[in-house]
Scaffold this active site. Structure first.
Site, PDB file in Angstrom:
ATOM      1  N   ASP A  55       2.821   0.268  12.166  1.00 16.05           N
ATOM      2  CA  ASP A  55       2.879  -0.938  12.997  1.00 16.05           C
ATOM      3  C   ASP A  55       4.140  -1.771  12.764  1.00 16.05           C
ATOM      4  O   ASP A  55       4.135  -2.980  12.958  1.00 16.05           O
ATOM      5  CB  ASP A  55       1.613  -1.783  12.804  1.00 16.05           C
ATOM      6  CG  ASP A  55       1.400  -2.160  11.342  1.00 16.05           C
ATOM      7  OD1 ASP A  55       2.195  -1.710  10.482  1.00 16.05           O
ATOM      8  OD2 ASP A  55       0.448  -2.887  11.058  1.00 16.05           O
ATOM      9  N   ASP A 113       5.215  -4.408   6.115  1.00 12.35           N
ATOM     10  CA  ASP A 113       5.655  -5.757   6.516  1.00 12.35           C
ATOM     11  C   ASP A 113       5.610  -6.767   5.364  1.00 12.35           C
ATOM     12  O   ASP A 113       6.486  -7.633   5.272  1.00 12.35           O
ATOM     13  CB  ASP A 113       4.941  -6.260   7.768  1.00 12.35           C
ATOM     14  CG  ASP A 113       3.443  -6.097   7.696  1.00 12.35           C
ATOM     15  OD1 ASP A 113       2.941  -5.773   6.600  1.00 12.35           O
ATOM     16  OD2 ASP A 113       2.775  -6.289   8.719  1.00 12.35           O
ATOM     17  N   ARG A 162       1.008  -5.430  -5.765  1.00 15.60           N
ATOM     18  CA  ARG A 162       1.259  -6.656  -5.017  1.00 15.60           C
ATOM     19  C   ARG A 162       1.558  -7.734  -6.051  1.00 15.60           C
ATOM     20  O   ARG A 162       1.016  -7.711  -7.146  1.00 15.60           O
ATOM     21  CB  ARG A 162       0.052  -7.028  -4.156  1.00 15.60           C
ATOM     22  CG  ARG A 162      -0.243  -5.929  -3.138  1.00 15.60           C
ATOM     23  CD  ARG A 162      -1.404  -6.203  -2.206  1.00 15.60           C
ATOM     24  NE  ARG A 162      -1.855  -4.933  -1.647  1.00 15.60           N
ATOM     25  CZ  ARG A 162      -1.411  -4.416  -0.497  1.00 15.60           C
ATOM     26  NH1 ARG A 162      -0.527  -5.064   0.227  1.00 15.60           N
ATOM     27  NH2 ARG A 162      -1.849  -3.247  -0.061  1.00 15.60           N
ATOM     28  N   THR A 180       4.695   3.106   5.159  1.00 18.00           N
ATOM     29  CA  THR A 180       3.335   2.618   5.368  1.00 18.00           C
ATOM     30  C   THR A 180       2.636   3.577   6.315  1.00 18.00           C
ATOM     31  O   THR A 180       3.261   4.103   7.228  1.00 18.00           O
ATOM     32  CB  THR A 180       3.322   1.196   5.970  1.00 18.00           C
ATOM     33  OG1 THR A 180       2.028   0.954   6.544  1.00 18.00           O
ATOM     34  CG2 THR A 180       4.338   1.019   7.076  1.00 18.00           C
ATOM     35  N   GLY A 199       0.843  -1.191   0.000  1.00 19.42           N
ATOM     36  CA  GLY A 199       0.000   0.000   0.000  1.00 19.42           C
ATOM     37  C   GLY A 199       0.875   1.236   0.000  1.00 19.42           C
ATOM     38  O   GLY A 199       1.855   1.301   0.732  1.00 19.42           O
ATOM     39  N   ASP A 204       0.492   2.732   8.396  1.00 20.48           N
ATOM     40  CA  ASP A 204      -0.029   2.001   9.557  1.00 20.48           C
ATOM     41  C   ASP A 204       0.784   2.141  10.840  1.00 20.48           C
ATOM     42  O   ASP A 204       0.281   1.899  11.927  1.00 20.48           O
ATOM     43  CB  ASP A 204      -0.179   0.510   9.215  1.00 20.48           C
ATOM     44  CG  ASP A 204      -1.230   0.281   8.150  1.00 20.48           C
ATOM     45  OD1 ASP A 204      -2.135   1.137   8.024  1.00 20.48           O
ATOM     46  OD2 ASP A 204      -1.165  -0.732   7.446  1.00 20.48           O
ATOM     47  N   ARG A 238      -6.114  -1.971  10.238  1.00 17.70           N
ATOM     48  CA  ARG A 238      -6.668  -3.314  10.206  1.00 17.70           C
ATOM     49  C   ARG A 238      -6.305  -4.072  11.474  1.00 17.70           C
ATOM     50  O   ARG A 238      -7.103  -4.805  12.031  1.00 17.70           O
ATOM     51  CB  ARG A 238      -6.090  -4.062   9.002  1.00 17.70           C
ATOM     52  CG  ARG A 238      -7.115  -4.685   8.108  1.00 17.70           C
ATOM     53  CD  ARG A 238      -6.447  -5.343   6.920  1.00 17.70           C
ATOM     54  NE  ARG A 238      -6.345  -4.412   5.808  1.00 17.70           N
ATOM     55  CZ  ARG A 238      -7.330  -4.212   4.929  1.00 17.70           C
ATOM     56  NH1 ARG A 238      -8.471  -4.857   5.045  1.00 17.70           N
ATOM     57  NH2 ARG A 238      -7.173  -3.365   3.945  1.00 17.70           N
TER      58      ARG A 238
END
Lengths: 323, 323, 323, 323
Positions: free
Chosen positions: D130, D103, D72, D126, D11, D128, D172
């Protein structure tokens, strides 16, 4: 008409890319080949001309600046320069032109058209909004919103302190940008080239407000005001009112950039299509514009010579609203 | 501690309201009464003190400026002024203070604390980021983003023309705002108070780029640069390079306003709570800050006297990235 | 007329505060007393009425929402409710009303005016732009720009991936917001209540583009589209085109907030003044609007019953420009 | 090392372009040739590899998305796919790789590195946040600010009505985006995957507030919350509290786009340079990150397997601040 060229010239304005895109897509839609002429008249003379396809203008509608770049050209002001330009266009087989720019652009386009008769339709791309033949120019709405956003930020701090802020906005010859900035920005005073506002009257208004315990003031100054630029005006006011703290912001070219607003994208798209339609219908030597929601084509010579007058009611609005 | 006061002082910064809100809500959460002191030390002396409830600070987290307003106070610099201030606090039963501001604020807070011993904890509210004891000050991130947004708009147009843009950003004593503006704005040159960059070297860099057919340049100037302000520097460069077109933008107080960024809201919220926690834990004469993700309290005297040094690697980054 | 009331009703829209400010300042300028009626008809019935001075509306021109708040009132739909409202107005000596809102607001105002004859002039405050009697409603330009800004961000990522983005914008009964979002956002498809666009035709257009190796698509969906909301439409398209990745964004009330644009502030200011002028000139039961740059007053009944039709050329523009 | 390749994968996130730019400029600065690999692993397998010069990355620092595009790749998950990728790199003489992504990207990079030993250094791109091994990922700050800006607009209208707004933000598996949105957005409730918040407790909190005559509420929902997405949660709450009006906003991919913030540009620039430095120093199979202001390199395997935990104090902050 089988082949047309498009170029941007003069000071750039947000929405020029949206207009280029519309020209290209409208031409493709009609089966006309489009060429992009780089750097305005300068690139026309040098033959910096490239083929544009539909996907050449993908993902540019929201971008400030102009992918065709812009420049001012002294050579084009000479007969020789224009001859070279004409020859380059001939070489590429370009039969019609779309010129996106302001009065300098259309002055050049007008002479060129008179000399060589090459059909040319213009789109008003300038933040100044001072072209006759259209209610709004492409980029004007964006420039005003950009300036207003800066003024809002200044008001945040103005509201916290005891200060006079002088904000200089673009407008060498007109108060078109300054006026909605003053009304929309809640300014107390606006100084524009069209009307005389003496330093003394500014000082009087500020003093009056101060005496009524108003604690902060915003003065919008069009860069071309007859009393000088914002720095000069602020210095004089500071001298007359030493107990106030005068601060200056000069937005400068910030106003020329940024993603175009919705209104500028709509206008740029409509006029870009209208330029291609105009060429196909045989129009020449005219600028496409929107007046009272109607598409109109105005001869270049009128766009340059006729004066567009700022709504005089706006000055009264500033007075009523800063009561 | 049953009653505390909170005030903002000095130049305002985005996030001050978020910090006031956190102070009030944290106090309410602990059952402590909070009073807002208007206009900093000036209002403290005059007793302009109002009770703040939880809903007094509703819907202010996103607002620029400060609902408590800010002012500079000459009176507080006198012994008499501070005595009056102390008496007003006594009158309201205020036992502890939260001071939100910069070095001027903490200089005052420090003297006041030394004279009257009233427990005071500070939060660093200034866009300048030049306070020792915290990695970032409240408002700094917002100010940098505001300046960067303006630079992005200038780059739109820089990309279309042959120009040198001089953008003056805040920073009387430091390049904290100028440096990320230069790196994040893709500028070619940055001029800050901490390092000497002669006009000659600026001219050389620009000429070199020009000769390599680079067509536009952005120079970021911190207002306190030793070579003068942006207008002065631009004039000198223009003289040395007459074939370039030098333009100036002065952002001024635009950088103090606007909705605070997420980072500034988080920082302001954390430090606002930390100020109340600190007072309750018996801390006094210290500023709350975040260093390396840890909450730390630093004595006012250190925040004022110790120097925070801008990462020297940043200057190298400007060089590497403008290759 | 010596005393007037002003209120906002229905869904709020950016620029309502700018309009309230103009009403207040224009009234003060004429020596008329102004009262703010809180929460629309609900507050009118309950007598939540406060005096507004010039400085009550300082620093609100740029704020989203409405300082007078808004609400829907079931009671006002009853004869008893309206009687109570009338009595409250009598109690305060209010002789005229300025109603800022949309068709629900004017439906109520119209009945109220017919029953009690209290002079009322309306200003069109709604993001929907679906009121007859004005080219644009207050808040519409802001809502479109907000949505467009979101679409620009989606396009950044659309440009990097192989995806179909469905963006739902407001518009229960009309495509006024959706249409400029599609044109200005460079969308491939727009689905609005006024015209039928079957899921099948959407699928066909997407498949055609995909086969021509176009890799990302944006579809703008007005919430009131006859094929369902964006989530439902996306699910059906995803089923028909399993090799594409359909993603949904629902902007919702984000479109109602934010600082109003320059155009909305100008419109709100002009119409706010026009409402007060209108009352003073003896107008009643009409809405102030701007059509083709002219101030016009249209009877409430016409604003509600006459239909305003979206420019049919816009649909063609979407086709030409997504070529 | 004479030739390196750079790619973006997974992403996309704002700041990826700033990172690509830094990689290219740092390489040029060191005399290393750089190649851009289009569409991540997919383009690596297909040999979509282009030479990047210093000016290939001009004027991209502020752009959302990624000029190298992203995709992807299922093929890369197979041994054959990775062999083809390796052969393509060999063909171009690429000796080292910079992988920008999350990741998934590093999982692939790790396997590839283990199989073929090609030195690879990663940068965390990213939204995110995370990833273990860096305090912040590139794009996270921008995503949070984008979401916050939307929430501010909702609050404008929330402040005018009696409503509960459910705003779904990305996340997510984590509440990294939701948490600062809740604190900075002044939300009453936040629902994240890491902690259980039952629908019942949401209903209770809302009812309690309602009974205290609080009239509007904002609930931030991370998309991966265990109670469902925002639409589902809103429906359940609406059922339990029929007198409230529940509205839903789903920001979706809007959060992935936009011009990166100053912090993201700084981070992207620092880490881009650090990736090239790392390769030159002989590092391999590691991700560059900033932890507590220090540059650190963490093995890919740790970035994927070790868990980064959101500051538990943030949940308490939401409680204290919504008092």
């Amino acid at each position: 008409m089988k082949k047309i060229g498009v170029f941007t010239s003069g000071g750039d304005s947000p929405g020029m890319n949206a207009c280029i895109r519309a020209v290209v897509r409208a031409a493709v839609h009609k089966g006309i080949d489009v060429y992009g002429i780089m750097r305005g008249y300068r690139g026309m003379i040098k033959g910096e001309i490239i083929r544009l396809e539909s996907n050449s203008v993908s993902n540019i509608i929201q971008k400030g600046g102009t992918i065709l770049r812009s420049a001012r050209s002294k050579e084009f002001m000479t007969k020789e320069g224009r001859r070279e330009a004409y020859e380059q266009l001939q070489k590429f087989g370009i039969e019609g032109l779309v010129a996106i720019g302001g009065d300098g652009t259309f002055t050049g386009a007008n002479i060129f058209f008179e000399e060589y008769g090459i059909p040319t339709v213009g789109a008003p791309g300038t933040i100044d909004n001072d072209l006759y033949g259209t209610d709004y120019t492409i980029g004007y709405d964006t420039a005003v919103n950009t300036a207003l956003d800066a003024i809002d930020k200044i008001r945040d701090t103005a509201d916290s302190h005891d200060r006079v802020f002088f904000v200089e906005v673009m407008g060498r010859d007109s108060g078109y940008i300054a006026m909605p900035c003053a009304i929309g920005g809640g300014a107390e005073i606006v100084m524009i080239p069209e009307t005389e506002t003496s330093i003394q009257s500014v000082v009087d208004t500020l003093r009056l407000g101060w005496d009524r315990s108003k604690t902060s003031f915003i003065v919008i100054v069009a860069e071309g005001d007859e009393e000088g630029n914002a720095t000069e005006i602020a210095a004089q006011v500071q001298k007359a009112l030493p107990y106030m703290d005068a601060r200056v912001t000069i937005l400068g070219h910030v106003q020329r950039g940024g993603a175009p607003t919705a209104a500028d994208r709509m206008l740029a798209s409509q006029l870009g299509i209208a330029c291609v339609d105009g060429l196909q219908e045989g129009r020449k030597g005219v600028m496409a514009g929107i007046m009272n929601s109607e598409l109109v084509y105005t001869p270049f010579i009128e766009t340059i010579t006729k004066q567009k007058i700022i709504n005089p009611y706006y000055a009264e609005m500033v007075n009523i609203l800063s009561v």
